[in-house]
Motif scaffolding. Structure first.
Motif, PDB file in Angstrom:
ATOM      1  N   GLY A 290       0.906  -1.125   0.039  1.00  0.00           N
ATOM      2  CA  GLY A 290      -0.042   0.084  -0.242  1.00  0.00           C
ATOM      3  C   GLY A 290       1.021   1.262   0.055  1.00  0.00           C
ATOM      4  O   GLY A 290       2.459   1.417  -0.028  1.00  0.00           O
ATOM      5  N   LEU A 291       0.247   2.250   0.115  1.00  0.00           N
ATOM      6  CA  LEU A 291       1.203   3.236  -0.103  1.00  0.00           C
ATOM      7  C   LEU A 291       1.007   3.704   0.950  1.00  0.00           C
ATOM      8  O   LEU A 291       0.689   3.947   2.090  1.00  0.00           O
ATOM      9  CB  LEU A 291      -0.388   4.587  -0.414  1.00  0.00           C
ATOM     10  N   GLU A 292       2.245   4.929   2.012  1.00  0.00           N
ATOM     11  CA  GLU A 292       3.101   5.216   2.698  1.00  0.00           C
ATOM     12  C   GLU A 292       3.172   6.850   2.608  1.00  0.00           C
ATOM     13  O   GLU A 292       4.767   7.135   2.017  1.00  0.00           O
ATOM     14  CB  GLU A 292       4.390   4.371   3.122  1.00  0.00           C
ATOM     15  N   TRP A 293       3.318   7.706   3.445  1.00  0.00           N
ATOM     16  CA  TRP A 293       3.230   8.915   3.381  1.00  0.00           C
ATOM     17  C   TRP A 293       4.149   8.890   3.694  1.00  0.00           C
ATOM     18  O   TRP A 293       5.180   8.306   5.250  1.00  0.00           O
ATOM     19  CB  TRP A 293       2.037  10.145   4.039  1.00  0.00           C
ATOM     20  N   MET A 294       5.689   9.619   3.242  1.00  0.00           N
ATOM     21  CA  MET A 294       7.140   9.897   3.632  1.00  0.00           C
ATOM     22  C   MET A 294       7.163  11.474   4.535  1.00  0.00           C
ATOM     23  O   MET A 294       7.882  11.562   5.249  1.00  0.00           O
ATOM     24  CB  MET A 294       8.071  10.254   2.701  1.00  0.00           C
ATOM     25  N   GLY A 295       6.767  12.602   3.427  1.00  0.00           N
ATOM     26  CA  GLY A 295       6.925  13.884   3.974  1.00  0.00           C
ATOM     27  C   GLY A 295       5.984  14.791   2.724  1.00  0.00           C
ATOM     28  O   GLY A 295       5.698  14.091   2.330  1.00  0.00           O
ATOM     29  N   ILE A 296       6.448  16.340   3.633  1.00  0.00           N
ATOM     30  CA  ILE A 296       5.833  17.079   2.552  1.00  0.00           C
ATOM     31  C   ILE A 296       7.133  18.246   2.714  1.00  0.00           C
ATOM     32  O   ILE A 296       7.470  18.206   3.672  1.00  0.00           O
ATOM     33  CB  ILE A 296       5.065  17.779   3.440  1.00  0.00           C
TER      34      ILE A 296
ATOM     35  N   PRO B 292       8.694  10.333  11.414  1.00  0.00           N
ATOM     36  CA  PRO B 292       9.608  10.165  11.817  1.00  0.00           C
ATOM     37  C   PRO B 292      10.398   8.897  11.201  1.00  0.00           C
ATOM     38  O   PRO B 292      11.580   9.003  11.608  1.00  0.00           O
ATOM     39  CB  PRO B 292       8.675   9.602  13.617  1.00  0.00           C
ATOM     40  N   SER B 293      10.095   8.020  10.676  1.00  0.00           N
ATOM     41  CA  SER B 293      10.846   6.527  10.317  1.00  0.00           C
ATOM     42  C   SER B 293      11.379   7.033   9.463  1.00  0.00           C
ATOM     43  O   SER B 293      12.484   6.144   9.119  1.00  0.00           O
ATOM     44  CB  SER B 293      10.139   5.137  10.304  1.00  0.00           C
ATOM     45  N   VAL B 294      11.548   7.873   8.203  1.00  0.00           N
ATOM     46  CA  VAL B 294      12.649   8.114   7.561  1.00  0.00           C
ATOM     47  C   VAL B 294      13.052   9.407   8.102  1.00  0.00           C
ATOM     48  O   VAL B 294      14.586   9.790   6.444  1.00  0.00           O
ATOM     49  CB  VAL B 294      11.583   8.784   6.308  1.00  0.00           C
ATOM     50  N   GLN B 295      12.514   9.775   8.818  1.00  0.00           N
ATOM     51  CA  GLN B 295      13.659  11.377   9.208  1.00  0.00           C
ATOM     52  C   GLN B 295      15.238  10.872   9.351  1.00  0.00           C
ATOM     53  O   GLN B 295      14.934   9.915  10.194  1.00  0.00           O
ATOM     54  CB  GLN B 295      13.296  11.503  10.624  1.00  0.00           C
TER      55      GLN B 295
ATOM     56  N   GLU C 243       1.168   7.114  16.535  1.00  0.00           N
ATOM     57  CA  GLU C 243       0.600   6.799  14.482  1.00  0.00           C
ATOM     58  C   GLU C 243      -0.410   6.935  15.383  1.00  0.00           C
ATOM     59  O   GLU C 243      -0.962   5.846  15.285  1.00  0.00           O
ATOM     60  CB  GLU C 243       1.613   6.919  14.124  1.00  0.00           C
ATOM     61  N   ILE C 244      -1.502   7.938  13.802  1.00  0.00           N
ATOM     62  CA  ILE C 244      -2.889   7.425  13.956  1.00  0.00           C
ATOM     63  C   ILE C 244      -3.233   5.930  12.916  1.00  0.00           C
ATOM     64  O   ILE C 244      -2.034   6.176  11.595  1.00  0.00           O
ATOM     65  CB  ILE C 244      -4.090   7.999  13.606  1.00  0.00           C
ATOM     66  N   VAL C 245      -3.203   4.839  12.967  1.00  0.00           N
ATOM     67  CA  VAL C 245      -3.814   3.524  12.356  1.00  0.00           C
ATOM     68  C   VAL C 245      -4.859   3.349  11.881  1.00  0.00           C
ATOM     69  O   VAL C 245      -6.125   3.440  12.726  1.00  0.00           O
ATOM     70  CB  VAL C 245      -3.445   2.205  13.395  1.00  0.00           C
ATOM     71  N   MET C 246      -5.141   3.117  10.221  1.00  0.00           N
ATOM     72  CA  MET C 246      -6.213   3.638   9.569  1.00  0.00           C
ATOM     73  C   MET C 246      -6.652   1.799   9.421  1.00  0.00           C
ATOM     74  O   MET C 246      -5.376   1.202   8.681  1.00  0.00           O
ATOM     75  CB  MET C 246      -5.888   4.207   8.409  1.00  0.00           C
ATOM     76  N   THR C 247      -7.713   1.422   9.146  1.00  0.00           N
ATOM     77  CA  THR C 247      -8.334   0.092   9.195  1.00  0.00           C
ATOM     78  C   THR C 247      -9.159  -0.064   8.301  1.00  0.00           C
ATOM     79  O   THR C 247     -10.633   0.338   8.411  1.00  0.00           O
ATOM     80  CB  THR C 247      -8.409  -1.163  10.191  1.00  0.00           C
ATOM     81  N   GLN C 248      -8.783  -0.441   7.093  1.00  0.00           N
ATOM     82  CA  GLN C 248      -9.940  -0.335   6.193  1.00  0.00           C
ATOM     83  C   GLN C 248     -10.451  -2.013   6.190  1.00  0.00           C
ATOM     84  O   GLN C 248      -9.739  -3.058   5.956  1.00  0.00           O
ATOM     85  CB  GLN C 248      -9.250  -0.305   4.313  1.00  0.00           C
TER      86      GLN C 248
ATOM     87  N   SER D 142       2.851  12.708  14.811  1.00  0.00           N
ATOM     88  CA  SER D 142       1.922  12.411  13.883  1.00  0.00           C
ATOM     89  C   SER D 142       1.795  12.559  12.377  1.00  0.00           C
ATOM     90  O   SER D 142       0.779  13.133  11.899  1.00  0.00           O
ATOM     91  CB  SER D 142       0.414  12.170  14.831  1.00  0.00           C
ATOM     92  N   PRO D 143       2.330  11.012  11.910  1.00  0.00           N
ATOM     93  CA  PRO D 143       2.689  10.970  10.227  1.00  0.00           C
ATOM     94  C   PRO D 143       0.597  11.450   9.866  1.00  0.00           C
ATOM     95  O   PRO D 143       0.121  10.405  10.012  1.00  0.00           O
ATOM     96  CB  PRO D 143       3.771  10.733   9.831  1.00  0.00           C
ATOM     97  N   TYR D 144       0.973  11.232   8.592  1.00  0.00           N
ATOM     98  CA  TYR D 144      -0.598  11.466   7.929  1.00  0.00           C
ATOM     99  C   TYR D 144      -0.500   9.817   7.389  1.00  0.00           C
ATOM    100  O   TYR D 144       0.651   9.483   7.233  1.00  0.00           O
ATOM    101  CB  TYR D 144      -0.602  12.160   6.401  1.00  0.00           C
ATOM    102  N   THR D 145      -1.386   9.009   7.402  1.00  0.00           N
ATOM    103  CA  THR D 145      -1.259   7.837   7.249  1.00  0.00           C
ATOM    104  C   THR D 145      -2.218   7.555   6.886  1.00  0.00           C
ATOM    105  O   THR D 145      -3.623   8.113   6.677  1.00  0.00           O
ATOM    106  CB  THR D 145      -1.770   6.581   9.048  1.00  0.00           C
ATOM    107  N   PHE D 146      -2.249   6.164   5.874  1.00  0.00           N
ATOM    108  CA  PHE D 146      -2.889   5.141   4.986  1.00  0.00           C
ATOM    109  C   PHE D 146      -3.717   4.087   5.564  1.00  0.00           C
ATOM    110  O   PHE D 146      -2.608   3.394   6.284  1.00  0.00           O
ATOM    111  CB  PHE D 146      -2.459   5.218   3.295  1.00  0.00           C
ATOM    112  N   GLY D 147      -4.691   3.699   4.888  1.00  0.00           N
ATOM    113  CA  GLY D 147      -5.531   2.502   4.904  1.00  0.00           C
ATOM    114  C   GLY D 147      -4.623   1.628   3.724  1.00  0.00           C
ATOM    115  O   GLY D 147      -4.018   1.823   3.574  1.00  0.00           O
ATOM    116  N   GLN D 148      -4.761   0.295   4.540  1.00  0.00           N
ATOM    117  CA  GLN D 148      -4.340  -0.859   3.915  1.00  0.00           C
ATOM    118  C   GLN D 148      -4.711  -0.934   2.494  1.00  0.00           C
ATOM    119  O   GLN D 148      -4.382  -1.965   2.015  1.00  0.00           O
ATOM    120  CB  GLN D 148      -4.365  -2.297   4.876  1.00  0.00           C
TER     121      GLN D 148
END
Lengths: 119, 112
Positions: free
Chosen positions: A44-50, A62-65, B1-6, B99-105
């Motif tokens: 799936g998709l993983e947000w890295m930063g902006i 934090p995990s890619v910092q 981190e906010i976990v999104m579950t689809q 708290s990074p932006y997060t996607f569901g799976q």
């Protein structure tokens, strides 16, 4: 027409450096944040930063910092994602995307840059 | 981190039917939720933001609802072009430092 055009596919060895690019057109480039999103093979998709295109302000997951560096050249209307030492686990497709004004959703996306790191 | 579950992971639907997808957040994200469609070999495409606002050019058969921790995405009258993977994304915390932006799976909508 808003467009984000990314640089082409890369094949690298572990430990090598890499800088990929994302050129924006069709909008006021410096008014928007650009996000980077990673998609590992079959995942799936993983947000890295902006990064803010106007002043290069950045926010990293934090995990890619420390693992990657985001930068922007506002005169070239181009954002960059850079690694100083690649690892096999960096193998993925990397997307840049424009952050919607007022909301942190991504309304326009680049086509993706596949990066393969293998010895 | 906010976990999104689809859920579900895969939804098999016949053309013309309705598809209903769910997305749950591990803590409240207000209405700061987006839905994307991704087809094989393509970049994601924004469909819905602010939980229920369609992005420009998105047809009305796509709709979103919910707030807080429970969200629903519906495709009414599935067309052949709609078979794809759908992701939800939360963007609740600004700035996204701790708290990074997060996607569901993702939920794959497949032809039945």
């Amino acid at each position: 027409e808003v467009q984000l055009v990314q640089s082409g596919a890369e094949v690298k060895k572990p430990g090598e450096s890499l800088k990929i690019s994302c050129e924006g057109s069709g909008y006021n480039f410096t008014n928007y944040w650009i996000g980077w999103v990673r998609q590992m093979p079959g995942k799936g998709l993983e947000w890295m930063g902006i990064i803010y295109s106007g002043d290069s302000e950045t926010r990293y997951r934090p995990s890619v910092q420390g693992q990657v560096t985001m930068s922007v050249d506002k005169f070239m209307r181009t954002a960059y994602l850079e690694w100083s030492r690649l690892r096999a686990s960096d193998t993925a497709i990397y997307y840049c995307a424009r952050q919607l004004e007022g909301y942190s959703a991504y309304d326009f996306w680049g086509q993706g840059t596949p990066v393969t790191v293998s010895s | 981190e906010i976990v999104m579950t689809q859920s579900p992971a895969t939804l098999s639907v016949s053309p013309g039917e309705r598809a209903t997808l769910s997305c749950r957040a591990s803590q409240s994200v207000g209405s700061d939720l987006a839905w994307y469609q991704q087809k094989p070999g393509q970049a994601p495409r924004l469909l819905i933001y602010d939980a229920s606002t369609r992005a420009p050019g998105i047809p009305p058969r796509f709709s979103g609802s919910g707030s807080g921790t429970e969200f629903t995405f519906t495709i009414s009258g599935l067309q052949s072009d709609d078979f794809a993977i759908y992701y939800c994304q939360q963007y609740y915390t600004w700035p996204p430092i701790h708290s990074p932006y997060t996607f569901g799976q993702g939920t794959k909508v497949a032809i039945k």
